[in-house]
Design a protein around this motif. Structure first.
Motif, PDB file in Angstrom:
ATOM      1  N   LYS A  58       0.844  -1.210   0.000  1.00  0.00           N
ATOM      2  CA  LYS A  58       0.000   0.000   0.000  1.00  0.00           C
ATOM      3  C   LYS A  58       0.876   1.256   0.000  1.00  0.00           C
ATOM      4  CE  LYS A  58      -3.825   2.183   2.473  1.00  0.00           C
ATOM      5  NZ  LYS A  58      -3.374   3.516   2.263  1.00  0.00           N
ATOM      6  N   GLN A  59       1.922   1.254   0.806  1.00  0.00           N
ATOM      7  CA  GLN A  59       2.838   2.402   0.833  1.00  0.00           C
ATOM      8  C   GLN A  59       3.461   2.636  -0.541  1.00  0.00           C
ATOM      9  OE1 GLN A  59       5.734   1.511   3.836  1.00  0.00           O
ATOM     10  NE2 GLN A  59       4.302   1.840   5.532  1.00  0.00           N
ATOM     11  N   ARG A  60       3.839   1.545  -1.196  1.00  0.00           N
ATOM     12  CA  ARG A  60       4.448   1.672  -2.530  1.00  0.00           C
ATOM     13  C   ARG A  60       3.444   2.252  -3.526  1.00  0.00           C
ATOM     14  NH1 ARG A  60       7.171   1.081   0.512  1.00  0.00           N
ATOM     15  NH2 ARG A  60       9.206   0.249   0.850  1.00  0.00           N
ATOM     16  N   ARG A  61       2.194   1.817  -3.446  1.00  0.00           N
ATOM     17  CA  ARG A  61       1.165   2.336  -4.365  1.00  0.00           C
ATOM     18  C   ARG A  61       0.944   3.831  -4.139  1.00  0.00           C
ATOM     19  NH1 ARG A  61      -2.064  -3.000  -3.979  1.00  0.00           N
ATOM     20  NH2 ARG A  61      -1.341  -3.986  -5.890  1.00  0.00           N
ATOM     21  N   ASP A  62       0.918   4.235  -2.873  1.00  0.00           N
ATOM     22  CA  ASP A  62       0.771   5.661  -2.572  1.00  0.00           C
ATOM     23  C   ASP A  62       1.967   6.447  -3.114  1.00  0.00           C
ATOM     24  OD1 ASP A  62      -1.594   5.077  -1.272  1.00  0.00           O
ATOM     25  OD2 ASP A  62      -0.717   5.138   0.747  1.00  0.00           O
ATOM     26  N   SER A  63       3.150   5.876  -2.974  1.00  0.00           N
ATOM     27  CA  SER A  63       4.363   6.533  -3.485  1.00  0.00           C
ATOM     28  C   SER A  63       4.315   6.667  -4.995  1.00  0.00           C
ATOM     29  CB  SER A  63       5.616   5.743  -3.091  1.00  0.00           C
ATOM     30  OG  SER A  63       5.774   5.733  -1.696  1.00  0.00           O
ATOM     31  N   ILE A  64       3.822   5.642  -5.668  1.00  0.00           N
ATOM     32  CA  ILE A  64       3.719   5.702  -7.137  1.00  0.00           C
ATOM     33  C   ILE A  64       2.835   6.868  -7.551  1.00  0.00           C
ATOM     34  CG2 ILE A  64       2.760   4.527  -9.159  1.00  0.00           C
ATOM     35  CD1 ILE A  64       3.797   1.891  -7.929  1.00  0.00           C
TER      36      ILE A  64
END
Length: 150
Positions: A58-64
């Motif tokens: 989820k953190q990675r998706r938000d970062s993207i």
């Protein structure tokens, strides 16, 4: 074999194969798992380990999203590659029909009639989908759409 031990052996494999993207993602995962173990004061069970992986994805998706908005496609691509590595440690995604059914059942169970009931419906729907790999944002959007159409 404990989940963290699987990750440790995967780190060794990534080192042998000279795969820097996989190695970086796995090291980050191991660090997050170890931090959670320290917080809890005990070894994590399988469900807790899955939660750690899901939160990292989820953190990675938000970062993207943020990197794409900021015009940093190179960093967004790096995050996407890390997500692909992390997703191998998650159960397969839930079929959209199952999510739809859970939302419909939750609306019926709570007697929801408007967007004011969003919180109760989300709680009931997520309880029905517990233990499965499901994105809360997807469920939220579906609940919102169903309540707007009700």
């Amino acid at each position: 074999m404990a989940f963290i031990d699987d990750v440790s052996s995967a780190i060794a494999d990534a080192m042998r194969q000279h795969d820097p993207v996989r190695l970086s993602a796995l090291r980050m995962l191991k660090a997050a798992l170890m931090n959670r173990e320290v917080e809890r004061g005990r070894a994590l069970d399988a469900a807790e380990s899955q939660q750690v992986v899901a939160s990292l994805v989820k953190q990675r998706r938000d970062s993207i999203d943020q990197f794409t908005k900021g015009g940093r496609q190179d960093l967004a691509d790096k995050e996407s590659a890390e997500i692909r590595v992390l997703e191998t440690y998650l159960p397969p995604a839930v079929d959209p029909a199952v999510i739809d059914r859970a939302v419909v059942d939750a609306i019926a169970e709570t007697g929801a009639t408007s967007a004011k009931d969003m919180g109760r419906v989300m709680k009931a729907a997520m309880a029905r989908l517990a233990g499965q790999s499901v994105d809360g944002k997807t469920v939220n959007e579906l609940v919102r759409a169903k309540l707007a159409g009700t």
